[in-house]
Design a protein around this motif. Sequence first.
Motif, PDB file in Angstrom:
ATOM      1  N   MET A   1      13.202  27.597 -14.087  1.00  0.00           N
ATOM      2  CA  MET A   1      14.622  27.249 -14.305  1.00  0.00           C
ATOM      3  C   MET A   1      15.177  27.673 -15.769  1.00  0.00           C
ATOM      4  SD  MET A   1      15.780  27.052 -11.247  1.00  0.00           S
ATOM      5  CE  MET A   1      14.324  27.406  -9.910  1.00  0.00           C
ATOM      6  N   GLU A   2      14.335  27.016 -16.651  1.00  0.00           N
ATOM      7  CA  GLU A   2      14.864  27.175 -18.146  1.00  0.00           C
ATOM      8  C   GLU A   2      14.875  28.762 -18.324  1.00  0.00           C
ATOM      9  OE1 GLU A   2      12.895  23.354 -20.006  1.00  0.00           O
ATOM     10  OE2 GLU A   2      12.250  25.308 -20.963  1.00  0.00           O
ATOM     11  N   ALA A   3      13.868  29.496 -18.026  1.00  0.00           N
ATOM     12  CA  ALA A   3      13.909  30.934 -18.354  1.00  0.00           C
ATOM     13  C   ALA A   3      14.960  31.714 -17.899  1.00  0.00           C
ATOM     14  CB  ALA A   3      12.606  31.719 -17.905  1.00  0.00           C
ATOM     15  N   ARG A   4      15.424  31.289 -16.559  1.00  0.00           N
ATOM     16  CA  ARG A   4      16.446  31.779 -15.936  1.00  0.00           C
ATOM     17  C   ARG A   4      17.900  31.121 -16.258  1.00  0.00           C
ATOM     18  NH1 ARG A   4      15.198  32.243  -9.532  1.00  0.00           N
ATOM     19  NH2 ARG A   4      17.269  33.392 -10.020  1.00  0.00           N
ATOM     20  N   GLY A   5      17.755  30.288 -17.233  1.00  0.00           N
ATOM     21  CA  GLY A   5      19.114  29.519 -17.450  1.00  0.00           C
ATOM     22  C   GLY A   5      19.650  28.847 -16.408  1.00  0.00           C
ATOM     23  N   ILE A   6      19.204  28.318 -15.345  1.00  0.00           N
ATOM     24  CA  ILE A   6      19.626  27.737 -14.374  1.00  0.00           C
ATOM     25  C   ILE A   6      19.159  25.874 -14.740  1.00  0.00           C
ATOM     26  CG2 ILE A   6      19.462  27.112 -11.721  1.00  0.00           C
ATOM     27  CD1 ILE A   6      18.810  30.608 -11.588  1.00  0.00           C
ATOM     28  N   GLU A   7      20.002  25.230 -14.190  1.00  0.00           N
ATOM     29  CA  GLU A   7      19.759  23.800 -14.425  1.00  0.00           C
ATOM     30  C   GLU A   7      18.820  23.425 -13.571  1.00  0.00           C
ATOM     31  OE1 GLU A   7      21.907  19.662 -13.525  1.00  0.00           O
ATOM     32  OE2 GLU A   7      23.077  21.551 -13.319  1.00  0.00           O
ATOM     33  N   PHE A   8      17.964  22.336 -13.922  1.00  0.00           N
ATOM     34  CA  PHE A   8      16.800  21.868 -13.255  1.00  0.00           C
ATOM     35  C   PHE A   8      17.226  20.728 -12.418  1.00  0.00           C
ATOM     36  CE2 PHE A   8      12.701  19.608 -13.408  1.00  0.00           C
ATOM     37  CZ  PHE A   8      12.138  20.604 -12.099  1.00  0.00           C
ATOM     38  N   ASN A   9      18.034  20.880 -11.458  1.00  0.00           N
ATOM     39  CA  ASN A   9      18.629  19.885 -10.706  1.00  0.00           C
ATOM     40  C   ASN A   9      17.797  19.141  -9.666  1.00  0.00           C
ATOM     41  OD1 ASN A   9      18.563  21.660  -8.667  1.00  0.00           O
ATOM     42  ND2 ASN A   9      20.990  22.521  -8.846  1.00  0.00           N
ATOM     43  N   GLU A  10      18.420  18.429  -8.915  1.00  0.00           N
ATOM     44  CA  GLU A  10      17.858  17.601  -7.604  1.00  0.00           C
ATOM     45  C   GLU A  10      17.018  18.474  -6.973  1.00  0.00           C
ATOM     46  OE1 GLU A  10      18.799  13.946  -4.925  1.00  0.00           O
ATOM     47  OE2 GLU A  10      20.185  14.312  -6.421  1.00  0.00           O
ATOM     48  N   SER A  11      17.867  19.343  -6.428  1.00  0.00           N
ATOM     49  CA  SER A  11      17.357  20.312  -5.413  1.00  0.00           C
ATOM     50  C   SER A  11      16.004  21.226  -5.708  1.00  0.00           C
ATOM     51  CB  SER A  11      18.473  21.313  -4.522  1.00  0.00           C
ATOM     52  OG  SER A  11      18.666  22.341  -5.174  1.00  0.00           O
ATOM     53  N   ASN A  12      16.079  21.521  -7.016  1.00  0.00           N
ATOM     54  CA  ASN A  12      14.974  22.368  -7.458  1.00  0.00           C
ATOM     55  C   ASN A  12      13.589  21.316  -7.682  1.00  0.00           C
ATOM     56  OD1 ASN A  12      15.866  24.851  -7.953  1.00  0.00           O
ATOM     57  ND2 ASN A  12      17.142  24.263  -9.653  1.00  0.00           N
ATOM     58  N   GLN A  13      13.969  20.128  -8.215  1.00  0.00           N
ATOM     59  CA  GLN A  13      12.997  19.030  -8.224  1.00  0.00           C
ATOM     60  C   GLN A  13      12.138  18.741  -7.068  1.00  0.00           C
ATOM     61  OE1 GLN A  13      14.360  15.665 -10.450  1.00  0.00           O
ATOM     62  NE2 GLN A  13      15.249  16.954 -12.003  1.00  0.00           N
ATOM     63  N   ALA A  14      12.899  18.666  -5.936  1.00  0.00           N
ATOM     64  CA  ALA A  14      12.405  18.515  -4.434  1.00  0.00           C
ATOM     65  C   ALA A  14      11.434  19.576  -4.125  1.00  0.00           C
ATOM     66  CB  ALA A  14      13.536  18.656  -3.588  1.00  0.00           C
ATOM     67  N   GLN A  15      11.473  20.900  -4.912  1.00  0.00           N
ATOM     68  CA  GLN A  15      10.516  21.880  -4.482  1.00  0.00           C
ATOM     69  C   GLN A  15       8.968  21.341  -4.964  1.00  0.00           C
ATOM     70  OE1 GLN A  15      11.612  24.045  -2.916  1.00  0.00           O
ATOM     71  NE2 GLN A  15      12.492  25.797  -3.909  1.00  0.00           N
ATOM     72  N   ALA A  16       8.910  20.403  -5.744  1.00  0.00           N
ATOM     73  CA  ALA A  16       7.723  19.928  -6.240  1.00  0.00           C
ATOM     74  C   ALA A  16       6.933  18.765  -5.361  1.00  0.00           C
ATOM     75  CB  ALA A  16       7.655  19.422  -7.732  1.00  0.00           C
ATOM     76  N   LEU A  17       7.672  18.369  -4.300  1.00  0.00           N
ATOM     77  CA  LEU A  17       6.947  17.505  -3.220  1.00  0.00           C
ATOM     78  C   LEU A  17       6.278  18.335  -2.291  1.00  0.00           C
ATOM     79  CD1 LEU A  17      10.319  15.285  -2.529  1.00  0.00           C
ATOM     80  CD2 LEU A  17       8.121  14.504  -3.964  1.00  0.00           C
ATOM     81  N   VAL A  18       5.015  17.745  -2.322  1.00  0.00           N
ATOM     82  CA  VAL A  18       3.987  18.402  -1.011  1.00  0.00           C
ATOM     83  C   VAL A  18       3.511  17.167  -0.429  1.00  0.00           C
ATOM     84  CG1 VAL A  18       3.624  20.241  -2.553  1.00  0.00           C
ATOM     85  CG2 VAL A  18       1.980  18.035  -2.886  1.00  0.00           C
TER      86      VAL A  18
END
Lengths: 423, 423
Positions: free
Chosen positions: A103-120
Amino acid sequence: MNAEIITIGDEILIGQIVDTNSAWIGALFSQNGITVSRVVSVSDRVEEIIEAIDSAIKRADVVVVTGGLGPTKDDITKSAIARYFGVDLVRDYATFEHVRSMMEARGIEFNESNQAQALVPSGCEVLKNENGSAPGMLLRRNGRLLFSLPGVPFEMKALVCEKVLPLVRREFSLQSVVHRTVVTFGMAESILSETIAPWEEALPEWLRLAYLPNARGIRLRLSAYDVDKEVANAEMELQFRALREIIEPYYIGDEPVSVEAALATLLCERGETLAVAESCTGGLISSRITQLEGASKYFLGSVTAYDNDVKEGVLGVCSAYLRCYGAVSQQVAEQMAQGVRMLMNADYAIATTGVAGPGGGSEDKPVGTVWIAIAWRGGVESRLMRFGLLRDQNIERSATHALNMLRLHIIGASSWLQNSSVL
Amino acid sequence: MNAEIITIGDEILIGQIVDTNSAWIGALFSQNGITVSRVVSVSDRVEEIIEAIDSAIKRADVVVVTGGLGPTKDDITKSAIARYFGVDLVRDYATFEHVRSMMEARGIEFNESNQAQALVPSGCEVLKNENGSAPGMLLRRNGRLLFSLPGVPFEMKALVCEKVLPLVRREFSLQSVVHRTVVTFGMAESILSETIAPWEEALPEWLRLAYLPNARGIRLRLSAYDVDKEVANAEMELQFRALREIIEPYYIGDEPVSVEAALATLLCERGETLAVAESCTGGLISSRITQLEGASKYFLGSVTAYDNDVKEGVLGVCSAYLRCYGAVSQQVAEQMAQGVRMLMNADYAIATTGVAGPGGGSEDKPVGTVWIAIAWRGGVESRLMRFGLLRDQNIERSATHALNMLRLHIIGASSWLQNSSVL
């Protein structure tokens, strides 16, 4: 050993997207000796996902689930898997960092919905997704493997090639399977079937033949299971050579060849060039040619002459012809082909003009009436086709027949056109 | 009431064809209040077909089977159905006559393989296939309906519309269901999701939202089940209007609108015309525009200038520019757009030039580098895009972004381009 594929998403069941993932996985697995015995699509409901996983894992050694891993709220595959395996969803730190840096590389905010991707699901093996934020996962039950992959095609494909296939290869001994397919064009299925019946009867018992018709031709596939690969390949080579002698020149070549690819090969071999003038096909012939890598070797360009002024001004079609014979006529088709050939100084040209529909038809030129012309240094030839009422099909068929008409001309088989049925 | 779809054929499982039939049936059923709860694809083996039919008919009110009814030897659906219902295959005289007259009309011999089309499971209700030789069939068990249809899409579609749907409507009371979908383009999924989160949270509970991303944009679907249709439609109308205010101008319109269809509407409304010059997109922009009915109202034509001589000779690009800046450059893109606009005397033009790959990349212009330009009477504007490594995707994305760039210019929203993420 066998595999099942489960694709998840209401959008598949309500027909909003076509499931192409399972076809892609099926092709790759089958080339690698993994029999895909079933593909099941279910909705985004936890109970149905659980039921589908449960039945599949009882039948198959490997189950591949795609879809339902995105950052948005309708994606619930992970919860279903966690529930089926009786575990919680926990944060995977490697994925968390991966998504953050993406997200940093693409300049996109690391928001809650992105953080949920790390749940497994706790205890799963995480398969890193280099191309996206949703990780792949591997879970095991009774020696069987369950893979859960994102539904985005290029992310799924990379994970299958780099993670899934190597893992399956390591844990199972794969069956030997050989498929080989040839493409035919220009013969109706029942005629083809009758023509090649004696050949088909004489095939060895361990070879299975299948017919696969579509708008771009009828493909014939031979398959051999659990036979030595070299033996199977050699036998198929012989059989297809014999077939070729029977149906030449309807025989286009080995898949994935298309009529345009066969034409491309001819033009490359001869060092000759092609230009295209399109009216009813609207750019499709040009687009199909340029989808092939390396098209610039033989393809100079095309003119889509939708408006009559463009036919006249750019391609040099006589205004008198347009007035007297109309845009859909032999005269105009031939002048379009000659005009674009000279404009681009090409060795060959193809032209189409027709009534694709649904509007524009008349009594003597109903929807589906199409003139196709080909031109070469020193000549021009044209042909009237009568297709049906469907715009898409008329465009698609006109393009394939036009490409094929030039192919037949170059191999010196134009006379076969007279006998071919319009498909 | 719910339905399941079974598609039959090894070609589906080994990925040789993509199953588009089930998506089409799913869309139609879902619009008509029939919930498709599962799609299953199985191989051409009698046992597996029987097993799939047996499980489906235990779960679903209606089961639709497609495929495996052709005249060739690999098609065995009819035998499987006959065995499952414990009946013989018998000749249906109406079908026999229908196939005979079809073959006569097309000048094709009425041979043994065609005659086999008239064999059907004893006791089934034959559904006449006006468009082909394989008949549809209806069988019943415990109040549930099993339809067997040919796999050829246009034959299957006609049978579903004319026979299957009316029969299902007569025997079941159908659920009320409303889906509505809008198309967005130009915003990454996670940004879109965050931007519209407050709107999403405030949706009534009986509305379900789904995200459907693909290469041509991200679609957002609202669904309502068992709610009065008028109420659902009115609420969705309000909600999507509110959404539009939030994400305008990324909001393209109601499905099935595409970027090109939205552009077409704008051009028609304004009575203005369009010409296209394509290099890396190779005719795809032109082809996508002309797939729309009535494109001749605003689309004059296009030039695919694959070869530099065509860029120079037909579009009037300076040879000095081609030499100094190269074919993939801002200068050439802008001259292509201006050149084709003047050549065809159009109000607007779009041009693309880029490195689609896999070959042709260099250090300063790697594969995926694409210049897009738009021209109008009095101006020209261009934009550099950097896509990825895949030829197909680069062509597809270039085409969509180019069409969208002109759309934004016409609605006066070009400045939004600066903020949009490249998808």
